[in-house]
Motif scaffolding. Structure first.
Motif, short mmCIF file in Angstrom:
data_model
loop_
_atom_site.label_atom_id
_atom_site.label_comp_id
_atom_site.label_asym_id
_atom_site.label_seq_id
_atom_site.Cartn_x
_atom_site.Cartn_y
_atom_site.Cartn_z
N PRO A 50 29.02 61.38 42.85
CA PRO A 50 29.73 60.39 41.89
C PRO A 50 29.94 58.89 42.58
CG PRO A 50 30.51 62.41 41.40
CD PRO A 50 29.95 62.49 42.77
N ASP A 51 29.97 57.83 41.74
CA ASP A 51 30.03 56.51 42.47
C ASP A 51 31.48 56.15 42.60
OD1 ASP A 51 27.28 55.46 41.84
OD2 ASP A 51 27.61 55.80 39.93
N ARG A 52 32.37 56.81 41.65
CA ARG A 52 33.72 56.24 41.65
C ARG A 52 34.65 57.55 41.82
NH1 ARG A 52 35.61 50.93 42.65
NH2 ARG A 52 33.51 49.68 42.62
N LEU A 53 35.87 57.55 42.42
CA LEU A 53 36.81 58.52 42.47
C LEU A 53 38.25 57.63 41.73
CD1 LEU A 53 38.27 61.04 43.59
CD2 LEU A 53 38.65 60.04 45.58
N VAL A 54 38.32 58.03 40.63
CA VAL A 54 39.32 57.67 39.90
C VAL A 54 40.73 58.24 39.76
CG1 VAL A 54 39.91 56.49 37.66
CG2 VAL A 54 37.59 56.18 38.23
N GLY B 281 45.95 52.91 37.11
CA GLY B 281 44.99 53.63 38.22
C GLY B 281 44.54 53.06 39.15
N LYS B 282 43.92 53.79 40.19
CA LYS B 282 42.76 53.31 40.81
C LYS B 282 41.42 53.78 40.77
CE LYS B 282 46.03 51.69 44.10
NZ LYS B 282 46.20 50.34 44.70
N ALA B 283 40.42 53.03 41.23
CA ALA B 283 39.15 53.41 41.13
C ALA B 283 38.42 53.14 42.33
CB ALA B 283 38.29 52.68 39.93
N TYR B 284 38.33 54.13 43.09
CA TYR B 284 37.79 53.87 44.65
C TYR B 284 36.44 54.07 44.53
CZ TYR B 284 42.73 54.41 46.40
OH TYR B 284 43.90 54.34 46.69
N LYS B 285 35.59 53.06 45.35
CA LYS B 285 34.35 53.29 45.59
C LYS B 285 34.09 54.71 46.22
CE LYS B 285 29.93 52.37 45.12
NZ LYS B 285 29.00 52.18 43.94
N PHE B 286 33.39 55.66 45.80
CA PHE B 286 33.18 56.88 46.42
C PHE B 286 31.86 57.00 47.35
CE2 PHE B 286 32.46 61.81 46.04
CZ PHE B 286 33.01 61.93 47.20
N GLU B 287 32.03 57.12 48.66
CA GLU B 287 30.71 57.32 49.50
C GLU B 287 31.15 58.51 50.53
OE1 GLU B 287 30.12 53.57 51.27
OE2 GLU B 287 29.55 52.57 49.44
N SER B 288 29.99 59.38 50.56
CA SER B 288 30.21 60.46 51.68
C SER B 288 28.98 60.48 52.31
CB SER B 288 30.32 61.58 50.78
OG SER B 288 30.63 62.83 51.49
N PRO B 289 28.95 60.06 53.71
CA PRO B 289 27.59 59.88 54.34
C PRO B 289 27.31 61.29 54.48
CG PRO B 289 29.43 58.52 55.24
CD PRO B 289 30.08 59.03 54.00
N GLY B 290 26.04 61.64 54.33
CA GLY B 290 25.35 63.00 54.54
C GLY B 290 25.30 63.58 53.44
N ASN B 291 25.88 63.20 52.05
CA ASN B 291 25.97 63.89 50.81
C ASN B 291 25.48 62.87 49.82
OD1 ASN B 291 27.38 66.21 51.54
ND2 ASN B 291 28.97 64.74 52.65
N ASP B 292 24.17 62.66 49.85
CA ASP B 292 23.59 61.88 48.86
C ASP B 292 23.51 62.26 47.51
OD1 ASP B 292 22.52 60.16 50.75
OD2 ASP B 292 20.68 61.28 50.88
N GLY B 293 23.96 61.30 46.59
CA GLY B 293 23.92 61.89 44.93
C GLY B 293 25.40 62.04 44.64
#
Length: 95
Positions: free
Chosen positions: A33-37, A19-31
């Motif tokens: 989850p850390d990863r999108l798997v 699989g893939k475990a992408y670092k999940f960041e969404s500017p303007g949406n604090d909080g």
């Protein structure tokens, strides 16, 4: 053990499992989850990682509820054992 160590362990285990475990960041949406798997077969998970025994903050809980309300699976993992259990369950979902 630190959250960072568990996150790195998750990343390596997911990759080893195909699989893939992408670092999940969404500017303007604090909080968020850390990863999108993502695993083959359209198996997608949002994963919040915590240090052992730590709980999500209120803003993280809100994001977890919001994402879950769309029918997405969101997990909170705070140990290497938790990562192993997640991988085993995800593999089961992959057939």
């Amino acid at each position: 053990m630190r959250e960072k160590d568990i996150e790195e362990y998750l990343r390596k285990r997911v990759k080893k499992s195909g699989g893939k475990a992408y670092k999940f960041e969404s500017p303007g949406n604090d909080g968020v989850p850390d990863r999108l798997v993502i695993f083959p077969g359209n198996n997608i998970y949002f994963v919040e990682l915590k240090a052992p025994g730590k709980k999500p903050r209120p803003l993280q809980l809100k994001q977890i509820r919001d994402i879950s309300s769309f029918g997405c699976e969101v997990l909170v993992i705070d140990s290497k054992d938790g990562v192993n259990e997640f991988i085993q369950e995800a593999r089961g979902a992959n057939g």
